[in-house]
Design an enzyme around this catalytic site. Sequence first.
Site, PDB file in Angstrom:
ATOM      1  N   ALA A  48      37.692  40.850  49.822  1.00  0.00           N
ATOM      2  CA  ALA A  48      36.894  40.826  48.586  1.00  0.00           C
ATOM      3  C   ALA A  48      36.676  39.369  48.181  1.00  0.00           C
ATOM      4  CB  ALA A  48      37.625  41.591  47.492  1.00  0.00           C
ATOM      5  N   GLY A  53      40.653  43.271  51.869  1.00  0.00           N
ATOM      6  CA  GLY A  53      39.750  44.416  51.765  1.00  0.00           C
ATOM      7  C   GLY A  53      38.962  44.629  53.051  1.00  0.00           C
ATOM      8  N   GLU A  80      41.099  46.642  55.203  1.00  0.00           N
ATOM      9  CA  GLU A  80      41.155  48.016  54.665  1.00  0.00           C
ATOM     10  C   GLU A  80      39.866  48.775  54.971  1.00  0.00           C
ATOM     11  OE1 GLU A  80      42.257  46.585  50.815  1.00  0.00           O
ATOM     12  OE2 GLU A  80      44.312  47.306  51.025  1.00  0.00           O
ATOM     13  N   GLU A 110      46.894  39.214  50.933  1.00  0.00           N
ATOM     14  CA  GLU A 110      46.724  39.147  49.475  1.00  0.00           C
ATOM     15  C   GLU A 110      47.912  38.516  48.774  1.00  0.00           C
ATOM     16  OE1 GLU A 110      46.035  41.753  51.362  1.00  0.00           O
ATOM     17  OE2 GLU A 110      44.295  42.852  50.661  1.00  0.00           O
TER      18      GLU A 110
HETATM   19  C1  LIG Z   1      38.206  50.069  51.443  1.00  0.00           C
HETATM   20  C2  LIG Z   1      38.823  49.600  50.180  1.00  0.00           C
HETATM   21  C3  LIG Z   1      38.864  48.111  50.001  1.00  0.00           C
HETATM   22  C4  LIG Z   1      39.596  47.722  48.727  1.00  0.00           C
HETATM   23  C5  LIG Z   1      39.642  46.250  48.462  1.00  0.00           C
HETATM   24  C6  LIG Z   1      40.809  45.884  47.641  1.00  0.00           C
HETATM   25  C7  LIG Z   1      40.773  44.498  47.053  1.00  0.00           C
HETATM   26  C8  LIG Z   1      40.682  43.418  48.044  1.00  0.00           C
HETATM   27  C9  LIG Z   1      41.248  42.242  47.830  1.00  0.00           C
HETATM   28  C10 LIG Z   1      41.061  41.174  48.812  1.00  0.00           C
HETATM   29  O1  LIG Z   1      40.419  41.326  49.824  1.00  0.00           O
HETATM   30  S1  LIG Z   1      41.788  39.681  48.427  1.00  0.00           S
HETATM   31  C11 LIG Z   1      41.147  38.576  49.682  1.00  0.00           C
HETATM   32  C12 LIG Z   1      41.884  38.700  50.964  1.00  0.00           C
HETATM   33  N1  LIG Z   1      41.387  37.723  51.918  1.00  0.00           N
HETATM   34  C13 LIG Z   1      41.890  36.500  52.027  1.00  0.00           C
HETATM   35  O2  LIG Z   1      42.822  36.114  51.344  1.00  0.00           O
HETATM   36  C14 LIG Z   1      41.247  35.605  53.060  1.00  0.00           C
HETATM   37  C15 LIG Z   1      40.902  34.278  52.438  1.00  0.00           C
HETATM   38  N2  LIG Z   1      40.240  33.411  53.398  1.00  0.00           N
HETATM   39  C16 LIG Z   1      40.922  32.721  54.345  1.00  0.00           C
HETATM   40  O3  LIG Z   1      42.119  32.833  54.519  1.00  0.00           O
HETATM   41  C17 LIG Z   1      40.113  31.795  55.187  1.00  0.00           C
HETATM   42  O4  LIG Z   1      38.955  31.439  54.489  1.00  0.00           O
HETATM   43  C18 LIG Z   1      39.714  32.403  56.567  1.00  0.00           C
HETATM   44  C19 LIG Z   1      39.000  33.726  56.432  1.00  0.00           C
HETATM   45  C20 LIG Z   1      40.991  32.562  57.418  1.00  0.00           C
HETATM   46  C21 LIG Z   1      38.744  31.415  57.287  1.00  0.00           C
HETATM   47  O5  LIG Z   1      39.329  30.152  57.317  1.00  0.00           O
HETATM   48  P1  LIG Z   1      38.454  28.886  57.768  1.00  0.00           P
HETATM   49  O6  LIG Z   1      39.365  27.689  57.702  1.00  0.00           O
HETATM   50  O7  LIG Z   1      37.776  29.160  59.056  1.00  0.00           O
HETATM   51  O8  LIG Z   1      37.299  28.789  56.695  1.00  0.00           O
HETATM   52  P2  LIG Z   1      37.420  28.399  55.156  1.00  0.00           P
HETATM   53  O9  LIG Z   1      36.957  27.002  54.967  1.00  0.00           O
HETATM   54  O10 LIG Z   1      38.749  28.737  54.603  1.00  0.00           O
HETATM   55  O11 LIG Z   1      36.373  29.427  54.526  1.00  0.00           O
HETATM   56  C22 LIG Z   1      34.961  29.188  54.561  1.00  0.00           C
HETATM   57  C23 LIG Z   1      34.407  29.426  53.165  1.00  0.00           C
HETATM   58  O12 LIG Z   1      34.548  30.819  52.872  1.00  0.00           O
HETATM   59  C24 LIG Z   1      35.258  30.967  51.637  1.00  0.00           C
HETATM   60  N3  LIG Z   1      36.021  32.206  51.669  1.00  0.00           N
HETATM   61  C25 LIG Z   1      36.752  32.688  52.665  1.00  0.00           C
HETATM   62  N4  LIG Z   1      37.271  33.868  52.339  1.00  0.00           N
HETATM   63  C26 LIG Z   1      36.836  34.147  51.100  1.00  0.00           C
HETATM   64  C27 LIG Z   1      37.014  35.241  50.209  1.00  0.00           C
HETATM   65  N5  LIG Z   1      37.749  36.320  50.535  1.00  0.00           N
HETATM   66  N6  LIG Z   1      36.432  35.194  49.011  1.00  0.00           N
HETATM   67  C28 LIG Z   1      35.674  34.136  48.646  1.00  0.00           C
HETATM   68  N7  LIG Z   1      35.464  33.072  49.451  1.00  0.00           N
HETATM   69  C29 LIG Z   1      36.034  33.079  50.661  1.00  0.00           C
HETATM   70  C30 LIG Z   1      36.151  29.731  51.569  1.00  0.00           C
HETATM   71  O13 LIG Z   1      36.555  29.496  50.245  1.00  0.00           O
HETATM   72  C31 LIG Z   1      35.198  28.679  52.095  1.00  0.00           C
HETATM   73  O14 LIG Z   1      34.306  28.357  51.048  1.00  0.00           O
HETATM   74  P3  LIG Z   1      33.656  26.909  50.932  1.00  0.00           P
HETATM   75  O15 LIG Z   1      34.793  25.932  50.873  1.00  0.00           O
HETATM   76  O16 LIG Z   1      32.810  26.746  52.164  1.00  0.00           O
HETATM   77  O17 LIG Z   1      32.871  26.968  49.668  1.00  0.00           O
END
Ligand SMILES: CCCCCCC/C=C/C(=O)SCCNC(=O)CCNC(=O)[C@H](O)C(C)(C)COP(=O)(O)OP(=O)(O)OC[C@H]1O[C@@H](n2cnc3c(N)ncnc32)[C@H](O)[C@@H]1OP(=O)(O)O
Length: 225
Positions: free
Chosen positions: A33, A76, A79, A99
């Site tokens: 998410a 998410g 999931e 998370e």
């Molecule tokens: C079916 C039911 C579903 C129910 C859903 C329930 C609720 C869900 C909650 C969640 O999902 S919480 C989020 C869980 N995910 C994470 O914690 C992953 C976070 N991201 C990372 O760990 C890393 O970004 C990566 C995916 C491992 C990639 O790493 P890499 O070094 O290759 O790139 P980055 O420079 O870190 O990322 C690029 C760019 O993208 C942005 N970003 C990445 N993930 C997210 C995200 N989940 N939300 C918003 N933004 C994200 C990151 O900040 C970078 O942004 P910029 O710096 O380019 O602006």
Amino acid sequence: MSELREALATFDSDPGVGAMVLTGSEKAFAAGADIAEMQPLTFQSCYSQQFLGNWDAISRITKPVIAAVNGYALGGGCEVAMVCDIIYAGEKAQFGQPEIALGTLPGGGGHSETHQSHREEPRHGDDRHRREDVGSRGTLARTNQQGLPTESLVDEAIQLGERISGFSKIAVAMCKEAVNAAEQLPLNEGLKYEKKLFYSSFATDDRREGMTAFLEKRTPQWADC
Ligand SMILES: CCCCCCC/C=C/C(=O)SCCNC(=O)CCNC(=O)[C@H](O)C(C)(C)COP(=O)(O)OP(=O)(O)OC[C@H]1O[C@@H](n2cnc3c(N)ncnc32)[C@H](O)[C@@H]1OP(=O)(O)O
């Protein structure tokens, strides 16, 4: 998720469609998410607006949905993949529920052993993989591992303990509570319980700090409350 829900419903009602494939890019199936969208949320807004209210729509699709996962399937995103009927995982696929590093916990079924990736294992069988999955990111190869070498076993266990100790203690406690509940409750009750705990994490200081730290690209300073 709204667009996905609408697309799947459209294909589901199309008599010319027999099955659906859901995929992302080579880098990521879905990184979870949107943390920037979630960062300002509160327990009250999650609960009253039912933040995840429609996220289980995929499970109500009547035709088979196949997830084709390349790269990251996190939070998410993991999931969503797990709620599909079949997962085809590419060699670089990485599944995980990170998370807890954001001071929160999985909210869409990550704690329940309900999904395709776990269907080969008995529901009330060994849940230690699930406990380790929460907060981890790993390749599928890990599921084929059989045991750790005797000489490094205790060191590995201590390293895992240290890794867990680096997370917010209140978030870890909530994760553990959700895993325990998933083990005891029927699936639908386990999912409801998990969702309520996920909303509850938005009342903690650590959830806000975890998401703020991610967006500010720094290490979170946990207050354990
Ligand atoms: C079916 C039911 C579903 C129910 C859903 C329930 C609720 C869900 C909650 C969640 O999902 S919480 C989020 C869980 N995910 C994470 O914690 C992953 C976070 N991201 C990372 O760990 C890393 O970004 C990566 C995916 C491992 C990639 O790493 P890499 O070094 O290759 O790139 P980055 O420079 O870190 O990322 C690029 C760019 O993208 C942005 N970003 C990445 N993930 C997210 C995200 N989940 N939300 C918003 N933004 C994200 C990151 O900040 C970078 O942004 P910029 O710096 O380019 O602006």
